[in-house]
Design an enzyme around this catalytic site. Sequence first.
Site, PDB file in Angstrom:
ATOM      1  N   GLY A 152       0.819  -1.203   0.000  1.00  0.00           N
ATOM      2  CA  GLY A 152       0.000   0.000   0.000  1.00  0.00           C
ATOM      3  C   GLY A 152       0.852   1.250   0.000  1.00  0.00           C
ATOM      4  O   GLY A 152       2.035   1.210   0.368  1.00  0.00           O
ATOM      5  N   GLN A 155       2.956   9.926   1.245  1.00  0.00           N
ATOM      6  CA  GLN A 155       4.276   9.284   1.176  1.00  0.00           C
ATOM      7  C   GLN A 155       5.069   9.708  -0.055  1.00  0.00           C
ATOM      8  O   GLN A 155       6.288   9.534  -0.100  1.00  0.00           O
ATOM      9  CB  GLN A 155       4.134   7.754   1.192  1.00  0.00           C
ATOM     10  CG  GLN A 155       3.650   7.210   2.532  1.00  0.00           C
ATOM     11  CD  GLN A 155       3.539   5.699   2.495  1.00  0.00           C
ATOM     12  OE1 GLN A 155       2.528   5.161   2.075  1.00  0.00           O
ATOM     13  NE2 GLN A 155       4.581   5.019   2.901  1.00  0.00           N
ATOM     14  N   CYS A 187       6.718  -0.519   6.410  1.00  0.00           N
ATOM     15  CA  CYS A 187       6.224   0.657   5.699  1.00  0.00           C
ATOM     16  C   CYS A 187       7.293   1.125   4.724  1.00  0.00           C
ATOM     17  O   CYS A 187       8.479   1.132   5.069  1.00  0.00           O
ATOM     18  CB  CYS A 187       5.918   1.757   6.713  1.00  0.00           C
ATOM     19  SG  CYS A 187       5.374   3.304   5.968  1.00  0.00           S
ATOM     20  N   LEU A 188       6.863   1.511   3.531  1.00  0.00           N
ATOM     21  CA  LEU A 188       7.827   1.960   2.524  1.00  0.00           C
ATOM     22  C   LEU A 188       8.528   3.254   2.949  1.00  0.00           C
ATOM     23  O   LEU A 188       9.565   3.601   2.408  1.00  0.00           O
ATOM     24  CB  LEU A 188       7.129   2.149   1.170  1.00  0.00           C
ATOM     25  CG  LEU A 188       6.576   0.863   0.538  1.00  0.00           C
ATOM     26  CD1 LEU A 188       5.801   1.173  -0.733  1.00  0.00           C
ATOM     27  CD2 LEU A 188       7.696  -0.137   0.241  1.00  0.00           C
ATOM     28  N   HIS A 240      -3.489   0.792   8.050  1.00  0.00           N
ATOM     29  CA  HIS A 240      -2.136   1.355   7.994  1.00  0.00           C
ATOM     30  C   HIS A 240      -2.110   2.581   7.079  1.00  0.00           C
ATOM     31  O   HIS A 240      -1.581   3.631   7.450  1.00  0.00           O
ATOM     32  CB  HIS A 240      -1.169   0.277   7.488  1.00  0.00           C
ATOM     33  CG  HIS A 240       0.237   0.743   7.288  1.00  0.00           C
ATOM     34  ND1 HIS A 240       1.299   0.237   8.004  1.00  0.00           N
ATOM     35  CD2 HIS A 240       0.776   1.657   6.436  1.00  0.00           C
ATOM     36  CE1 HIS A 240       2.418   0.840   7.622  1.00  0.00           C
ATOM     37  NE2 HIS A 240       2.127   1.697   6.657  1.00  0.00           N
ATOM     38  N   GLU A 241      -2.703   2.441   5.886  1.00  0.00           N
ATOM     39  CA  GLU A 241      -2.696   3.554   4.931  1.00  0.00           C
ATOM     40  C   GLU A 241      -3.578   4.703   5.415  1.00  0.00           C
ATOM     41  O   GLU A 241      -3.226   5.872   5.250  1.00  0.00           O
ATOM     42  CB  GLU A 241      -3.156   3.090   3.537  1.00  0.00           C
ATOM     43  CG  GLU A 241      -2.262   2.032   2.899  1.00  0.00           C
ATOM     44  CD  GLU A 241      -0.786   2.376   2.912  1.00  0.00           C
ATOM     45  OE1 GLU A 241      -0.429   3.570   2.804  1.00  0.00           O
ATOM     46  OE2 GLU A 241       0.037   1.457   3.053  1.00  0.00           O
ATOM     47  N   HIS A 277      -1.822   7.022   7.633  1.00  0.00           N
ATOM     48  CA  HIS A 277      -0.936   7.986   6.961  1.00  0.00           C
ATOM     49  C   HIS A 277      -1.666   9.303   6.682  1.00  0.00           C
ATOM     50  O   HIS A 277      -1.070  10.381   6.748  1.00  0.00           O
ATOM     51  CB  HIS A 277      -0.423   7.416   5.634  1.00  0.00           C
ATOM     52  CG  HIS A 277       0.783   6.536   5.764  1.00  0.00           C
ATOM     53  ND1 HIS A 277       1.974   6.985   6.294  1.00  0.00           N
ATOM     54  CD2 HIS A 277       0.996   5.246   5.418  1.00  0.00           C
ATOM     55  CE1 HIS A 277       2.866   5.998   6.270  1.00  0.00           C
ATOM     56  NE2 HIS A 277       2.298   4.935   5.751  1.00  0.00           N
TER      57      HIS A 277
HETATM   58 ZN    ZN Z   1       3.186   3.083   5.511  1.00  0.00          ZN
END
Ligand code: ZN
Length: 151
Positions: free
Chosen positions: A46, A51, A88-89, A130-131, A134
């Site tokens: 995701g 991000q 997480c990226l 999670h997303e 953000h």
């Molecule tokens: Zn993340």
Amino acid sequence: MAIRKILQLGDETLRKKSFTVNEINEKTIQLLDDMKDTLDKAQGAGLAAVQVGVLRRIFIVDVDEGFFEFINPEIISTSGEQYGIEGCLSVKGKWGDVKRPYKVTIKAQNRKGEYFTITAKDFFAKAICHEYDHLEGIVYVDKADNLRSEQ
Ligand code: ZN
């Protein structure tokens, strides 16, 4: 289509709250396409617009159930609980354990501006939560136990 740079933890943009998307226009579509390319390349589950430095309420999720784009998402309800590993990226090379709902029902708009509601469970629900975090400026490390460098 292009790969965008993924901001890393420590960048203050990641801590800001994203704004509502008032109009889905060409720029929004470009952003969504770029986000998909960026997610594919990074091989993540995701990615939220913040991000890649865009403070808009948009995220995408790519899971076994399919690929989904969420614009202006609203969590309608959650139930149950799951606890497990997340990464997480924007936090490269780290993992931690997070408590999430097992099931989540979410309403959002697609790229055509149409509203849809979906109920996700298990990993899909975890990815959505999670997303969604953000968009509120929350990074999973805020909630994680056992933050570590080994998966
Ligand atoms: Zn993340």
